[in-house]
Structure formats: structure tokens, C-alpha cells
Design an enzyme around this catalytic site. Structure first.
Site, PDB file in Angstrom:
ATOM      1  N   VAL A 134       0.837  -1.201   0.000  1.00 13.21           N
ATOM      2  CA  VAL A 134       0.000   0.000   0.000  1.00 13.21           C
ATOM      3  C   VAL A 134       0.877   1.258   0.000  1.00 13.21           C
ATOM      4  CG1 VAL A 134      -1.794   1.289   1.236  1.00 13.21           C
ATOM      5  CG2 VAL A 134      -1.936  -1.188   1.085  1.00 13.21           C
ATOM      6  N   CYS A 135       1.950   1.241   0.768  1.00 14.56           N
ATOM      7  CA  CYS A 135       2.844   2.400   0.834  1.00 14.56           C
ATOM      8  C   CYS A 135       3.582   2.616  -0.487  1.00 14.56           C
ATOM      9  CB  CYS A 135       3.844   2.234   1.973  1.00 14.56           C
ATOM     10  SG  CYS A 135       3.059   2.221   3.605  1.00 14.56           S
ATOM     11  N   THR A 136       3.963   1.525  -1.136  1.00 20.78           N
ATOM     12  CA  THR A 136       4.624   1.641  -2.436  1.00 20.78           C
ATOM     13  C   THR A 136       3.664   2.221  -3.463  1.00 20.78           C
ATOM     14  OG1 THR A 136       6.115  -0.184  -1.909  1.00 20.78           O
ATOM     15  CG2 THR A 136       5.853   0.375  -4.242  1.00 20.78           C
TER      16      THR A 136
END
Length: 189
Positions: free
Chosen positions: A80-82
Site C-alpha cells: 500500500v505504501c509503495t
């Protein structure tokens, strides 16, 4: 077949690549509950942190010169952060056109940020916030998955030329939407 909910919850969090905090001390939990999340009109706290190249970044060096887009995210390299970081990367020219500086912040190390930025071709600054000091100054709330499992929050702030918050967006699971929401705000749509 009996399922262990705790194991499933931990597995789900690990699948999205989040760091966990177990059995947080009561005092820390009470401090977090009392911390107010910054909202429109609040002055952004001044801070200085190391970037992915080990250089010191000071908020005061940018305020008054450019708009700032600061996104807090839980962990380098998590899915999700990527997706979130890459959405900011893919729209980077639009941020430059809007005269805005994009900055990502989490408690990862300088080395972790450097590897993350290099691997994903991120053209913006990533800042290392050991102990989540700046995250806490902004009042970014942890995501609570119950059973004493908490993950650093995900929230994006836009800071105007006067150093005040002009917009914010919070959604833990929709990291890739942060950039589009901010761009909509910046373009007045």
C-alpha cells in the site's frame, strides 16, 4: 476447523507490509489519544529531519517559498505504501506545475528510504522520523487493528505559503488515492 483471529489479523497486517506495535504502554496510548490531529488553519510544526541522502531538511527552509505536500506513511516497500509513493511519483510534474514540494515521512532509516527511493525512482524527498516525533506533532493517528496491534498512520497534509495546513486527507488502506485527492484540491476541483 477453528480459526485463530489473532493469527489471521497479524497475517493480514504482514501481508500489507505494516509494522506492528504490541502492548503499547498505557502512558503512550493516553498521549496519543490526547494528541490533536492538525486541521485546516493550524500552523504546521517546524521540524528538521534527515532525508534519504543523510542531509538535514528543515521545514522552515521551504515555508513561504513553496506549497508543501507532506504524506505520512507506515513503511517503505509495503504494497500500500509503495502504491502511494508511486502515485505521488507518477504525478510529480503536476506537483511541480502547482509549485508544490512533495515530502514523504515515516520512521524508517535513512538507508531504508534511500533504497526505497532508488528502487521506485522516487523524485521527491523522503524523511526519516525516528520515534515518530514529527508524525506525533502532526497528530497522525495510529491505525488500531485491536488486540494491541497498532500501525503508524497514513495521512497527507498540504501546507500553504503561510505555514498553515490548508488541506488534509486520511485513508489508511487507499494509499494510492492520497495523491489524486491532493491534486484535486490543488487544482480547485
Amino acid at each position: 476447523m477453528k480459526l485463530n483471529i489473532k493469527k489471521i489479523s497479524i497475517a493480514a497486517l504482514l501481508a500489507i507490509g505494516c509494522s506492528l506495535t504490541f502492548n503499547a504502554p498505557v502512558a503512550k496510548a493516553q498521549d496519543a489519544m490526547q494528541q490533536k490531529t492538525l486541521t485546516q488553519g493550524d500552523k504546521a510544526p517546524n521540524f528538521s529531519l534527515k532525508d534519504q541522502d543523510g542531509k538535514t531538511f528543515k521545514l522552515s527552509s521551504v515555508v513561504g517559498k513553496k506549497k508543501l505536500v507532506i504524506f505520512f506513511y507506515p513503511k517503505d516497500e509495503s504494497p500500500v505504501c509503495t502504491a502511494e509513493a508511486c502515485a505521488f511519483r507518477d504525478a510529480y510534474e503536476k506537483y511541480k506545475d502547482a509549485d508544490a514540494v512533495v515530502i514523504g515521512i515515516n520512521n524508517g532509516t535513512v538507508e531504508s528510504h534511500k533504497a526505497f527511493a532508488t528502487k521506485n525512482h522516487l523524485p521527491f524527498t523522503l524523511l526519516s522520523d525516528p520515534g515518530n516525533k514529527v508524525l506525533n506533532q502532526f497528530g497522525v493517528k495510529e491505525q488500531d487493528f485491536g488486540n494491541n496491534m497498532k500501525v503508524s498512520g497514513r495521512e497527507t497534509f498540504v501546507i500553504g505559503l503561510d505555514g498553515k495546513i490548508v488541506y488534509s486527507f486520511r485513508d489508511f488502506m487507499k494509499g494510492d488515492e492520497h495523491s489524486s485527492k491532493v491534486l484535486s484540491y490543488l487544482s480547485g476541483k
